[in-house]
Design a protein around this motif. Sequence first.
Motif, PDB file in Angstrom:
ATOM      1  N   PHE A  47       0.829  -1.208   0.000  1.00  0.00           N
ATOM      2  CA  PHE A  47       0.000   0.000   0.000  1.00  0.00           C
ATOM      3  C   PHE A  47       0.868   1.263   0.000  1.00  0.00           C
ATOM      4  O   PHE A  47       0.559   2.241  -0.693  1.00  0.00           O
ATOM      5  CB  PHE A  47      -0.924  -0.014   1.227  1.00  0.00           C
ATOM      6  N   VAL A  48       1.964   1.265   0.785  1.00  0.00           N
ATOM      7  CA  VAL A  48       2.734   2.487   0.970  1.00  0.00           C
ATOM      8  C   VAL A  48       3.888   2.617  -0.021  1.00  0.00           C
ATOM      9  O   VAL A  48       4.286   3.747  -0.368  1.00  0.00           O
ATOM     10  CB  VAL A  48       3.254   2.562   2.429  1.00  0.00           C
ATOM     11  N   GLU A  49       4.424   1.511  -0.509  1.00  0.00           N
ATOM     12  CA  GLU A  49       5.589   1.631  -1.392  1.00  0.00           C
ATOM     13  C   GLU A  49       5.258   2.298  -2.732  1.00  0.00           C
ATOM     14  O   GLU A  49       6.068   3.089  -3.243  1.00  0.00           O
ATOM     15  CB  GLU A  49       6.225   0.248  -1.603  1.00  0.00           C
ATOM     16  N   PRO A  50       4.091   2.052  -3.350  1.00  0.00           N
ATOM     17  CA  PRO A  50       3.771   2.819  -4.564  1.00  0.00           C
ATOM     18  C   PRO A  50       3.650   4.317  -4.308  1.00  0.00           C
ATOM     19  O   PRO A  50       3.956   5.128  -5.204  1.00  0.00           O
ATOM     20  CB  PRO A  50       2.432   2.221  -5.020  1.00  0.00           C
ATOM     21  N   LEU A  51       3.236   4.709  -3.110  1.00  0.00           N
ATOM     22  CA  LEU A  51       3.173   6.135  -2.793  1.00  0.00           C
ATOM     23  C   LEU A  51       4.572   6.743  -2.724  1.00  0.00           C
ATOM     24  O   LEU A  51       4.791   7.880  -3.166  1.00  0.00           O
ATOM     25  CB  LEU A  51       2.444   6.337  -1.459  1.00  0.00           C
ATOM     26  N   ILE A  52       5.530   5.994  -2.178  1.00  0.00           N
ATOM     27  CA  ILE A  52       6.913   6.497  -2.122  1.00  0.00           C
ATOM     28  C   ILE A  52       7.486   6.597  -3.536  1.00  0.00           C
ATOM     29  O   ILE A  52       8.239   7.530  -3.857  1.00  0.00           O
ATOM     30  CB  ILE A  52       7.772   5.564  -1.235  1.00  0.00           C
ATOM     31  N   THR A  53       7.126   5.654  -4.396  1.00  0.00           N
ATOM     32  CA  THR A  53       7.592   5.730  -5.784  1.00  0.00           C
ATOM     33  C   THR A  53       7.051   6.982  -6.484  1.00  0.00           C
ATOM     34  O   THR A  53       7.760   7.653  -7.239  1.00  0.00           O
ATOM     35  CB  THR A  53       7.152   4.467  -6.552  1.00  0.00           C
ATOM     36  N   ARG A  54       5.808   7.315  -6.224  1.00  0.00           N
ATOM     37  CA  ARG A  54       5.243   8.540  -6.807  1.00  0.00           C
ATOM     38  C   ARG A  54       5.931   9.786  -6.263  1.00  0.00           C
ATOM     39  O   ARG A  54       6.049  10.797  -6.968  1.00  0.00           O
ATOM     40  CB  ARG A  54       3.740   8.619  -6.531  1.00  0.00           C
ATOM     41  N   ALA A  55       6.382   9.728  -5.007  1.00  0.00           N
ATOM     42  CA  ALA A  55       7.014  10.901  -4.398  1.00  0.00           C
ATOM     43  C   ALA A  55       8.362  11.231  -5.040  1.00  0.00           C
ATOM     44  O   ALA A  55       8.881  12.334  -4.848  1.00  0.00           O
ATOM     45  CB  ALA A  55       7.204  10.674  -2.902  1.00  0.00           C
ATOM     46  N   LYS A  56       8.959  10.312  -5.791  1.00  0.00           N
ATOM     47  CA  LYS A  56      10.237  10.607  -6.455  1.00  0.00           C
ATOM     48  C   LYS A  56      10.088  11.700  -7.511  1.00  0.00           C
ATOM     49  O   LYS A  56      11.023  12.454  -7.771  1.00  0.00           O
ATOM     50  CB  LYS A  56      10.772   9.327  -7.123  1.00  0.00           C
TER      51      LYS A  56
END
Length: 209
Positions: A47-56
Motif C-alpha cells: 500500500f505504501v511503497e507505490p506512494l513512495i515511488t510517486r514521491a520521487k
Amino acid sequence: MRHRKKGKKLGRTSPHRERTLQALSNALIENKSITTTTAKAKALRPFVEPLITRAKEDTEHNRREVFRHLQNKEMVSELFGEIAERVGDRPGGYTRIIKLGQRSGDGAELALIELVDYNDVKPTGSSSGGGGGTRRGSGKGRRSDAGSTQTAEPATDTEDEADTEDEADADAEDSADGDADDAEGAEAEADVESDPADAETDESTDKEE
C-alpha cells in the motif's frame, strides 16, 4: 470464492481496511518505523511503497494521487520532501519487515516495519532464519557425549584399582623391611650379651695356664 484476489481482508470491511492502512501509512511516514502485527505489516507494504515511488517525481498530479490515499497534507509534504530526498534512486524495496515474536496478551505475531534508508543496522533482538540445527542432529550429539562419558568412567575405576594395588604392595614391602631390621637388631643385642661370658672364660683359662 476469492480466487486470484490479492491482499488480506484483516477481518475488516473494505472502507475499514482502507482507513486502517491509511493510518498505518501516516504513522510510518511520520515515525519512520512502527510496530504492528505481521499481517498488517505485510498488507501495508504494497500500500505504501507505490506512494513512495510517486514521491520521487514531484508533480501536482502525483501529490493529488498520494493525498487521495493519505488524506493528510503534512504527511504528503513530508513524503515529497525529506523522504523523497533520502530514498534517492533506490529502485523499490523501501521498507523492511522484521518479526518480533508473539504478543504477551493474545499471542499475535508482531513485526517491525521501517523505512530502509532511515535504519541501515538490523536490530539485534530480531529473529533470523536458518539459525538452529535439527533435533535429530542435536540428539546424536547428546548420545555421543553420553557414550563417551560412560566409556570414560570404567577407565577411571581401573586406574583407581591399579593405584590401590600399588599402594598395598608398597605397604607390604615396607612392613617386610621393618621386620628384617627388627631381626637384625635382635641378633646384634644377642651378640653383645654373649661377649662378656666369652671374655670371662678366656680370663679363667689364662690364669690356669
